[in-house]
Structure formats: structure tokens, C-alpha cells
Design an enzyme around this catalytic site. Structure first.
Site, mmCIF file in Angstrom:
data_model
loop_
_atom_site.group_PDB
_atom_site.id
_atom_site.type_symbol
_atom_site.label_atom_id
_atom_site.label_comp_id
_atom_site.label_asym_id
_atom_site.label_seq_id
_atom_site.Cartn_x
_atom_site.Cartn_y
_atom_site.Cartn_z
ATOM 1 N N SER A 67 0.759 -1.049 -0.004
ATOM 2 C CA SER A 67 -0.064 -0.574 0.119
ATOM 3 C C SER A 67 0.495 0.852 -0.313
ATOM 4 C CB SER A 67 -0.907 0.060 1.246
ATOM 5 O OG SER A 67 -1.783 0.797 0.677
ATOM 6 N N HIS A 72 3.499 14.756 5.415
ATOM 7 C CA HIS A 72 3.396 16.366 5.064
ATOM 8 C C HIS A 72 4.328 17.152 5.780
ATOM 9 C CE1 HIS A 72 0.829 14.935 2.082
ATOM 10 N NE2 HIS A 72 0.305 13.896 2.520
ATOM 11 N N CYS A 87 -1.963 -3.863 3.603
ATOM 12 C CA CYS A 87 -2.766 -3.866 2.806
ATOM 13 C C CYS A 87 -2.948 -5.524 3.869
ATOM 14 C CB CYS A 87 -3.487 -4.158 1.857
ATOM 15 S SG CYS A 87 -3.643 -3.277 0.982
#
Length: 120
Positions: A67, A72, A87
Site C-alpha cells: 500500500s 507532509h 494491506c
């Protein structure tokens, strides 16, 4: 209604406060640390997309076969947001998601401001 016991995976979302602002400005060091985690946790990297802003903050998405990991940074607020999702296709990766997130918290020497876990 019959409910399927399968869980597609754990998605961890954290907002962290970081006193060492230089760690919020170095996308290269974050990527190098992430590469080590990818090896440590036996994950498979598909690709990395990054953008460095004028103030040297950055946003990075690491696409994994399992995944993704995204960050940020906001050095002007001494904060970052991080999400880690793996996952559970071939195995339960819940413990890995928590361990990876904890390794990032340690890397940034961060204080947790928000911590969400979403079982998908």
C-alpha cells in the site's frame, strides 16, 4: 447480515510535533530512513513521488506493493502528518503498521498530537 471477518488492513494516521525543525526540512534524510524501514519490514517499494516547497518543507508518497506511506511537513508549525497503510492480503500486517509508525515517531523524536487507527 453475515459479516466477513477479513480486515483489508490497518491505516494509521498521526499528526506529530517536532522540535528539531531540520528533520522537517530534509526530504533526502526522510527517504533514506524510509528505505531502511522498507528493508527492515520486508516491504516492496513500487515508487516514490516527492515535492519540496520553497520553504524546504516536503510532501512524499511512497507507494508500496502492500500500500503506502505518506508524509507532509510544516516546519513553520513544527508539525507533520504521516499515514501508514499496509494491506492484509497475504498476512496480517497490523503489527508492522504500528511498528513502522513508532519507528517514524522515534526518528522525528516527536510528540504525538493526533493518533488515529482505521481498520479498513
Amino acid at each position: 447480515m453475515i459479516q466477513n471477518p477479513y480486515s483489508p488492513g490497518l491505516h494509521k494516521l498521526v499528526t506529530l510535533e517536532v522540535q528539531k525543525t531540520e528533520k522537517l526540512l530534509s526530504s533526502e534524510k526522510f527517504i533514506a530512513f524510509s528505505e531502511k524501514l522498507i528493508l527492515k519490514f520486508d516491504l516492496e517499494k513500487v515508487g516514490i513521488s516527492q515535492h519540496n516547497f520553497d520553504n524546504n518543507s516536503f510532501t512524499i508518497a511512497i507507494c508500496l506493493k502492500e500500500s503506502h506511506i505518506c508524509i507532509h511537513t510544516w516546519p513553520e508549525f513544527q508539525q507533520l502528518t504521516l499515514d501508514v497503510y499496509l494491506c492484509n492480503y497475504l498476512q496480517d500486517n497490523t503489527a508492522k503498521v504500528k511498528a513502522i509508525t513508532n519507528d517514524y515517531i522515534a526518528y522525528f523524536e516527536a510528540k504525538i498530537l493526533k493518533d488515529f487507527e482505521i481498520n479498513r
